[in-house]
Design a protein around this motif. Structure first.
Motif, short mmCIF file in Angstrom:
data_model
loop_
_atom_site.label_atom_id
_atom_site.label_comp_id
_atom_site.label_asym_id
_atom_site.label_seq_id
_atom_site.Cartn_x
_atom_site.Cartn_y
_atom_site.Cartn_z
N ALA A 114 69.80 204.07 -65.84
CA ALA A 114 69.33 204.10 -64.44
C ALA A 114 68.56 202.84 -64.09
CB ALA A 114 68.46 205.33 -64.21
N ARG A 115 67.79 202.31 -65.03
CA ARG A 115 67.05 201.06 -64.77
C ARG A 115 68.02 199.91 -64.50
NH1 ARG A 115 63.83 200.54 -69.37
NH2 ARG A 115 65.39 199.20 -70.32
N HIS A 116 69.10 199.84 -65.26
CA HIS A 116 70.10 198.80 -65.01
C HIS A 116 70.77 199.00 -63.65
CE1 HIS A 116 69.68 196.96 -68.91
NE2 HIS A 116 69.96 198.08 -69.53
N LEU A 117 71.05 200.25 -63.30
CA LEU A 117 71.65 200.53 -61.99
C LEU A 117 70.68 200.22 -60.86
CD1 LEU A 117 73.61 203.80 -62.80
CD2 LEU A 117 74.56 201.50 -62.41
N ALA A 118 69.40 200.50 -61.07
CA ALA A 118 68.39 200.15 -60.06
C ALA A 118 68.32 198.64 -59.86
CB ALA A 118 67.02 200.71 -60.46
N THR A 119 68.45 197.90 -60.94
CA THR A 119 68.48 196.44 -60.84
C THR A 119 69.68 196.00 -60.02
OG1 THR A 119 67.35 196.20 -62.96
CG2 THR A 119 68.56 194.28 -62.15
N ALA A 120 70.82 196.63 -60.25
CA ALA A 120 72.03 196.31 -59.47
C ALA A 120 71.81 196.62 -57.99
CB ALA A 120 73.24 197.07 -60.01
N GLY A 121 71.16 197.74 -57.70
CA GLY A 121 70.86 198.09 -56.31
C GLY A 121 69.94 197.07 -55.65
N TYR A 122 68.91 196.65 -56.38
CA TYR A 122 67.99 195.63 -55.87
C TYR A 122 68.75 194.32 -55.62
CZ TYR A 122 63.86 192.62 -55.61
OH TYR A 122 62.90 191.72 -55.21
N LEU A 123 69.62 193.98 -56.53
CA LEU A 123 70.42 192.76 -56.39
C LEU A 123 71.36 192.86 -55.19
CD1 LEU A 123 70.76 190.03 -57.74
CD2 LEU A 123 72.34 191.07 -59.34
N ALA A 124 71.95 194.02 -54.97
CA ALA A 124 72.83 194.22 -53.81
C ALA A 124 72.03 194.07 -52.51
CB ALA A 124 73.51 195.58 -53.88
N LEU A 125 70.83 194.64 -52.48
CA LEU A 125 69.96 194.47 -51.31
C LEU A 125 69.63 192.99 -51.10
CD1 LEU A 125 68.11 195.59 -49.06
CD2 LEU A 125 66.32 195.82 -50.81
N THR A 126 69.37 192.29 -52.19
CA THR A 126 69.07 190.86 -52.11
C THR A 126 70.28 190.10 -51.56
OG1 THR A 126 67.54 191.06 -53.97
CG2 THR A 126 68.32 188.83 -53.44
N CYS A 127 71.48 190.44 -52.02
CA CYS A 127 72.70 189.81 -51.50
C CYS A 127 72.80 189.99 -49.99
CB CYS A 127 73.95 190.42 -52.15
SG CYS A 127 74.19 190.03 -53.87
N PHE A 128 72.60 191.21 -49.54
CA PHE A 128 72.68 191.49 -48.11
C PHE A 128 71.63 190.69 -47.33
CE2 PHE A 128 71.29 193.97 -44.40
CZ PHE A 128 72.47 193.94 -43.67
N ALA A 129 70.40 190.70 -47.83
CA ALA A 129 69.32 189.98 -47.13
C ALA A 129 69.58 188.47 -47.12
CB ALA A 129 67.98 190.29 -47.79
N LEU A 130 70.11 187.93 -48.21
CA LEU A 130 70.43 186.50 -48.25
C LEU A 130 71.58 186.17 -47.30
CD1 LEU A 130 70.06 185.87 -52.07
CD2 LEU A 130 68.69 184.78 -50.27
N PHE A 131 72.56 187.05 -47.23
CA PHE A 131 73.68 186.84 -46.32
C PHE A 131 73.18 186.79 -44.87
CE2 PHE A 131 76.84 188.62 -43.42
CZ PHE A 131 77.88 187.73 -43.60
N VAL A 132 72.36 187.75 -44.50
CA VAL A 132 71.81 187.79 -43.14
C VAL A 132 70.95 186.56 -42.87
CG1 VAL A 132 70.23 189.06 -41.62
CG2 VAL A 132 71.95 190.30 -42.96
N ALA A 133 70.11 186.19 -43.81
CA ALA A 133 69.23 185.03 -43.62
C ALA A 133 70.04 183.75 -43.47
CB ALA A 133 68.27 184.91 -44.81
N HIS A 134 71.07 183.59 -44.29
CA HIS A 134 71.90 182.38 -44.19
C HIS A 134 72.66 182.36 -42.86
CE1 HIS A 134 74.35 179.00 -45.24
NE2 HIS A 134 75.45 179.71 -45.07
N ARG A 135 73.21 183.50 -42.47
CA ARG A 135 73.92 183.59 -41.19
C ARG A 135 72.99 183.25 -40.02
NH1 ARG A 135 75.44 189.30 -39.58
NH2 ARG A 135 73.29 189.15 -38.96
N ASN A 136 71.79 183.78 -40.05
CA ASN A 136 70.83 183.50 -38.99
C ASN A 136 70.42 182.03 -38.98
OD1 ASN A 136 70.93 186.14 -38.18
ND2 ASN A 136 69.04 186.72 -39.23
N ALA A 137 70.29 181.44 -40.16
CA ALA A 137 69.93 180.02 -40.24
C ALA A 137 71.05 179.16 -39.67
CB ALA A 137 69.64 179.62 -41.69
N MET A 138 72.30 179.54 -39.92
CA MET A 138 73.43 178.77 -39.39
C MET A 138 73.51 178.90 -37.87
SD MET A 138 74.94 177.12 -41.81
CE MET A 138 73.25 176.76 -42.23
N ARG A 139 73.21 180.06 -37.35
CA ARG A 139 73.22 180.25 -35.90
C ARG A 139 72.11 179.44 -35.23
NH1 ARG A 139 74.16 186.76 -35.37
NH2 ARG A 139 76.37 186.73 -35.93
N ALA A 140 70.97 179.32 -35.90
CA ALA A 140 69.85 178.59 -35.34
C ALA A 140 70.05 177.08 -35.41
CB ALA A 140 68.56 178.97 -36.07
N ALA A 141 70.91 176.64 -36.33
CA ALA A 141 71.10 175.19 -36.52
C ALA A 141 71.95 174.57 -35.43
CB ALA A 141 71.75 174.94 -37.87
#
Length: 141
Positions: A114-141
């Motif tokens: 479960a700890r390994h799966l929780a790490t995967a979940g955290y990483l998936a959340l990080t992927c989503f947040a990075l995708f949104v942040a990069h997309r927003n940065a490109m729109r602002a540029a």
């Protein structure tokens, strides 16, 4: 060869994805230290207990490869490169998912899997947040 300057730092430092990436890099660095200082104890914590010098050497090999991952993530954090962090996070999903599978196959306790799966979940959340942040940065540029 000259590297391009990093993107402006202020907006990047205000993104959730950037700050979710920081603990991931720190966790990898801690894992390196733990695996090198106590390979047997770290292997047990990780869910795949080892026995013997050859097995301990493999834990040390893990530590060196994890040091590479930690350094790579740290470099992209310092450069504030959201796109590179996103792609590393996507590729890194293989690691905790594979760890969960391997520890499950090795008969590890549910809490370890479960700890390994929780790490995967955290990483998936990080992927989503990075995708949104990069997309927003490109729109602002």
């Amino acid at each position: 060869m000259t590297l391009p300057p990093p993107p402006t730092s202020r907006p990047v430092l205000r993104t959730f994805g950037f700050w979710l990436s920081v603990p991931l890099a720190l966790l990898q660095a801690v894992n390196v230290a733990r695996a090198l200082s106590d390979p047997t104890g770290f292997a047990t914590y990780y869910g795949v207990p080892v026995d013997g010098a050859d097995a301990i050497a493999w834990v040390q090999v893990y530590a060196l490869r994890t040091a590479f991952v930690a350094a790579l993530v740290a470099i992209f954090l310092v450069r504030r490169d959201l796109r590179a962090l996103f792609w590393i996070a996507i590729a890194a999903l293989i690691l905790p998912l594979g760890d969960a599978w391997l520890t499950h196959q090795a008969g590890a306790a549910f809490s370890i899997v479960a700890r390994h799966l929780a790490t995967a979940g955290y990483l998936a959340l990080t992927c989503f947040a990075l995708f949104v942040a990069h997309r927003n940065a490109m729109r602002a540029a």
